[in-house]
Write an enzyme that holds these catalytic residues in place. Structure first.
Site, short mmCIF file in Angstrom:
data_model
loop_
_atom_site.label_atom_id
_atom_site.label_comp_id
_atom_site.label_asym_id
_atom_site.label_seq_id
_atom_site.Cartn_x
_atom_site.Cartn_y
_atom_site.Cartn_z
N GLY A 9 0.82 -1.21 0.00
CA GLY A 9 0.00 0.00 0.00
C GLY A 9 0.85 1.26 0.00
N GLY A 10 2.16 1.10 -0.01
CA GLY A 10 3.08 2.22 -0.04
C GLY A 10 3.61 2.50 -1.42
CB SER A 13 5.06 -2.38 -2.59
OG SER A 13 3.98 -1.63 -2.09
CB CYS A 101 8.73 -9.91 8.75
SG CYS A 101 7.27 -9.73 7.70
CB CYS A 202 4.46 -3.36 10.95
SG CYS A 202 4.53 -5.16 11.14
#
Length: 365
Positions: A9-10, A13, A101, A202
């Site tokens: 959503g940034g 990306s 992650c 996050c």
């Protein structure tokens, strides 16, 4: 090539997905739902993975004209990242959840699912470069290198990738600076072109790690002591402190010489936080475990650059592998190295591999 573009959503990306499409690949956008109770809106530039972020990713996919899906990986993220993070702090260690992650979610769970569905690779908006070089016996071998934009370089948090994962990974932004990426996003008509970057952890959007750990682990009051065992203060949980920390100690008694005090050890067995002067923080030897190699493991003793923080300086060193363990001898002392952090090894700009720091010490006076 069929490629899954991980879309947070940034802006990064979004441009990564667009570049993969421009390169002629068959691209599908995927947003990872990592929270079982995702917030609706982002809190300024803190955190990510909100419902708003998923909507932003979908709108970019619509502009690009590519299919878009949301994959629920909340349970896997909770188990492999959040619970690991909590357990590491409970042991008095300082983990890096971004590395975990990348290892467990983006390049294990996501890549595995993509391959199972017939895709060939995964592309992300990380700032790093993949360089193809001639392989032994013919063919090509893929290497992970630092990004051109040193201020945004994310090769450190990708140091957990192994050769098989790297063979199926694309990082389209590695040859570009962040200002250029924002300009490109604006030219492409992406409304996320000026969206603030996410930062901090996050799943701790307010940035207060100590308070979050207190809620997760419960308060466990104990003593803050000096290296001689004298009690200097109290804490609500040793898990809230990390080696090298200076702020937030709340000590009532200053050091006799007036020098600032730092956390030099976290003793979870006695629930004590040990503080001392800065000279006690210097180390020049690191033992790491959980070694991960981006290519062949080093053969014998090799010269490398060692980095122990995501945006820390690289220090010249020698290193050698011993099974799952790595020994690193630094050419100079560095401060504040905590168990649980990661040491990432470089040869020039190439990432050799990484290990989780098990211990750090001073071998030379």
């Amino acid at each position: 090539m069929r490629v899954v573009a991980a879309m947070s959503g940034g802006v990064d990306s979004a441009v990564a997905a667009a570049r993969m499409l421009d390169a002629g690949h068959d691209v599908v956008g995927v947003h990872l739902a990592l929270s079982q109770s995702a917030a609706t809106l982002r809190e300024s530039a803190r955190g990510c993975c909100t419902i708003e972020d998923a909507g932003d990713a979908r709108r970019v996919a619509d502009v690009l004209g590519i299919p878009f899906y949301v994959w629920d990986m909340a349970e896997r993220f909770r188990r492999d990242v959040v619970e690991d993070f909590t357990a590491e702090y409970a042991r008095g260690r300082t983990p890096n959840p971004c590395l975990r992650c990348n290892e467990k979610i983006k390049f294990a769970a996501l890549l595995d699912k993509a391959i199972a569905l017939g895709f060939d690779a995964v592309a992300t908006g990380h700032y790093a470069q993949v360089v193809e070089v001639p392989g032994v016996g013919g063919g090509v071998r893929r290497e992970l290198h630092r990004a051109v934009d040193s201020a945004k370089d994310q090769s450190y948090v990708l140091g957990v990738l192994d050769a098989e994962q790297l063979a199926r990974a694309f990082f389209p932004l590695g040859d570009t600076t962040k200002p250029q990426i924002r300009e490109e996003a604006a030219e492409r008509g992406f409304f996320v072109a000026r969206k603030p970057d996410s930062h901090d952890i996050c799943f701790i959007p307010d940035g207060d790690t100590r308070a979050w750990l207190g809620r997760a682990l419960g308060e466990a009051p104990g003593d803050i002591v000096d290296t001689d065992g004298a009690v200097l203060g109290r804490h609500a949980g040793a898990f809230g402190y990390t080696v090298g920390q200076r702020k937030g100690l709340g000590l009532s008694r200053p050091a006799p010489d007036g020098q600032p005090r730092y956390v030099v050890e976290v003793r979870t067995d006695t629930n004590q936080v040990v503080v001392g002067t800065a000279d006690l923080l210097g180390v020049d030897a690191i033992t790491g475990d959980h070694a991960r190699w981006c290519g062949p493991a080093p053969a014998g003793v090799v010269r490398v650059g060692a980095q122990v923080r995501a945006h820390g300086a690289e220090v010249p060193a020698t290193a050698w592998a011993d099974g799952d363990r790595v020994e690193v001898r630094l050419d100079e002392r560095i401060r504040g190295v905590a168990p649980g952090q990661s040491v990432v090894l470089y040869e020039g700009t190439r990432v050799v591999g990484s290990a989780t720091i098990a211990s750090a010490r001073l071998d030379r006076d």
